[in-house]
Write a protein that holds these residues in place. Structure first.
Motif, PDB file in Angstrom:
ATOM      1  N   ASN A 158      11.227  40.333 -94.894  1.00 56.96           N
ATOM      2  CA  ASN A 158       9.866  40.090 -93.713  1.00 56.96           C
ATOM      3  C   ASN A 158      10.660  39.887 -93.303  1.00 56.96           C
ATOM      4  OD1 ASN A 158       7.658  42.058 -94.722  1.00 56.96           O
ATOM      5  ND2 ASN A 158       7.409  40.795 -96.193  1.00 56.96           N
ATOM      6  N   GLN A 215       5.088  38.428 -90.217  1.00 60.36           N
ATOM      7  CA  GLN A 215       4.559  38.537 -91.569  1.00 60.36           C
ATOM      8  C   GLN A 215       3.088  39.461 -90.215  1.00 60.36           C
ATOM      9  OE1 GLN A 215       4.115  38.388 -93.977  1.00 60.36           O
ATOM     10  NE2 GLN A 215       6.494  37.400 -93.843  1.00 60.36           N
ATOM     11  N   SER A 249      10.732  44.786 -91.971  1.00 55.41           N
ATOM     12  CA  SER A 249       8.659  44.309 -92.137  1.00 55.41           C
ATOM     13  C   SER A 249       8.521  46.108 -93.555  1.00 55.41           C
ATOM     14  CB  SER A 249       7.993  44.672 -90.684  1.00 55.41           C
ATOM     15  OG  SER A 249       6.473  44.869 -91.325  1.00 55.41           O
ATOM     16  N   TYR A 255      10.714  42.922 -81.733  1.00 52.39           N
ATOM     17  CA  TYR A 255      11.047  43.095 -83.201  1.00 52.39           C
ATOM     18  C   TYR A 255      12.464  43.475 -83.764  1.00 52.39           C
ATOM     19  CZ  TYR A 255       6.463  41.514 -83.112  1.00 52.39           C
ATOM     20  OH  TYR A 255       5.483  41.276 -83.126  1.00 52.39           O
TER      21      TYR A 255
END
Length: 343
Positions: free
Chosen positions: A85, A88, A49, A105
């Motif tokens: 990414n 989002q 990210s 994540y």
């Protein structure tokens, strides 16, 4: 091909997962890639990210670290650090905290990178540290990166191979409880790991006639059966069979004095019987320069030889040496493998 790479030979694409976003993964990635000279040799592709990287860039006061977000690998920037990414949404980043967000994540990053790796879209993958507990979910039920990647590759056999400029150590049994180690040691498993190690030394490190040392399981390698029979009944017969097939294999050696005496320097690699038997001396002798390499897979994966280190996360105290070494090791192994493909 993008304009800035037109007319240039495309450099290898090296994927880098972000790991646990609350650990030191983002920090060591930023520090390792901060010097733009690294893009002279390879094109970094960070899976994670841009928002997380921006957070840590500000947290660490690393204004010189620049990156370019891309949607996919169709047009990477070959003179820049690229970021794909993998999500989002805004994420609550809490450096130093072990929580479910870090695991969730970390998996998103790993899943996306592994897909591109398996499809041959990147030349190698470097994985930042995960927490083996908080990453567990319906999609990730593995003891670690090694087991996950082996399944995704469809590989029945793989080898946790710790490598540095001065030593290489593989483990027969990986992430299993210590009380299960003895039962997991068989003649067949030793032969398979030695064969896999020898193949990796040839195709991944360019060593034509590798010399391999094998450690014993028991204190003093069993002391001729006085302190255990595994060396006599299992390990030594496996070594002898490998020798009969032309491999240069020696042992079993008592593990306590083997590394301290420098005996390991006489060999291209060492096969330890269990995780800590191999990793404790390796990390003691090569910490910050060692790399975790998964041998036996159809693709190249490396990782720094440290964990999430929550205690220092976000404090600008993490040493990026192992991450930088892991990135260049991935590049070197990928290049070596392409030059030493076996029939």
């Amino acid at each position: 091909m993008d304009k800035e790479s037109k007319g240039q030979k495309q450099k290898p694409l090296i994927g880098i997962t972000m790991g646990d976003i609350n650990g030191i993964g983002p920090e060591v990635i930023i520090k390792a890639l901060e010097n733009g000279k690294i893009t002279q040799h390879l094109t970094p592709i960070i899976y994670g990210s841009a928002k997380v990287l921006s957070f840590y860039r500000k947290q660490l006061n690393r204004d010189n670290f620049n990156f370019s977000p891309i949607n996919d690998l169709s047009k990477p920037y070959h003179r820049k650090v690229n970021v794909i990414n993998c999500w989002q949404e805004m994420v609550d980043i809490t450096p130093g905290q072990d929580n479910a967000i870090g695991g969730k994540y970390a998996f998103k990053s790993l899943e996306a990178a592994t897909k591109d790796l398996a499809e041959g879209k990147i030349n190698a993958l470097v994985t930042a540290p995960i927490n083996k507990l908080n990453i567990q979910s319906e999609d990730f039920k593995f003891a670690g990166h090694t087991e996950y990647l082996a399944e995704k590759a469809g590989s029945k056999e793989s080898l946790m191979f710790m490598v540095s400029d001065s030593m290489r150590v593989g483990v027969l049994t990986g992430h299993i409880p210590l009380q299960e180690v003895a039962a997991a040691i068989t003649k067949e498993s030793i032969i398979k790991k030695i064969k896999l190690m020898a193949k990796s030394l040839k195709q991944d490190f360019g060593i034509n006639k590798p010399k391999i040392a094998v450690l014993g399981l028991n204190p003093h390698a069993g002391e001729d059966g006085l302190l255990g029979k595994e060396e006599i009944d299992i390990i030594r017969p496996a070594i002898e069979e490998c020798k009969s097939k032309g491999q240069i294999v020696m042992g079993p050696y008592p593990s306590d004095g083997f590394f301290g005496s420098g005996e390991h320097r006489k060999f291209d690699a060492v096969l330890a019987m269990y995780h800590d038997q191999g990793l404790i001396p390796f990390k003691s002798l090569t910490f910050s320069t060692g790399v975790n390499f998964t041998a036996g897979l159809p693709f190249v994966r490396t990782s720094p030889d440290h964990g999430t280190a929550y205690a220092i996360a976000g404090k600008d105290q993490a040493d990026e040496g192992s991450m930088r070494t892991a990135i260049f090791a991935a590049l070197d192994i990928a290049n070596c493998r392409s030059e030493n493909k076996e029939d």
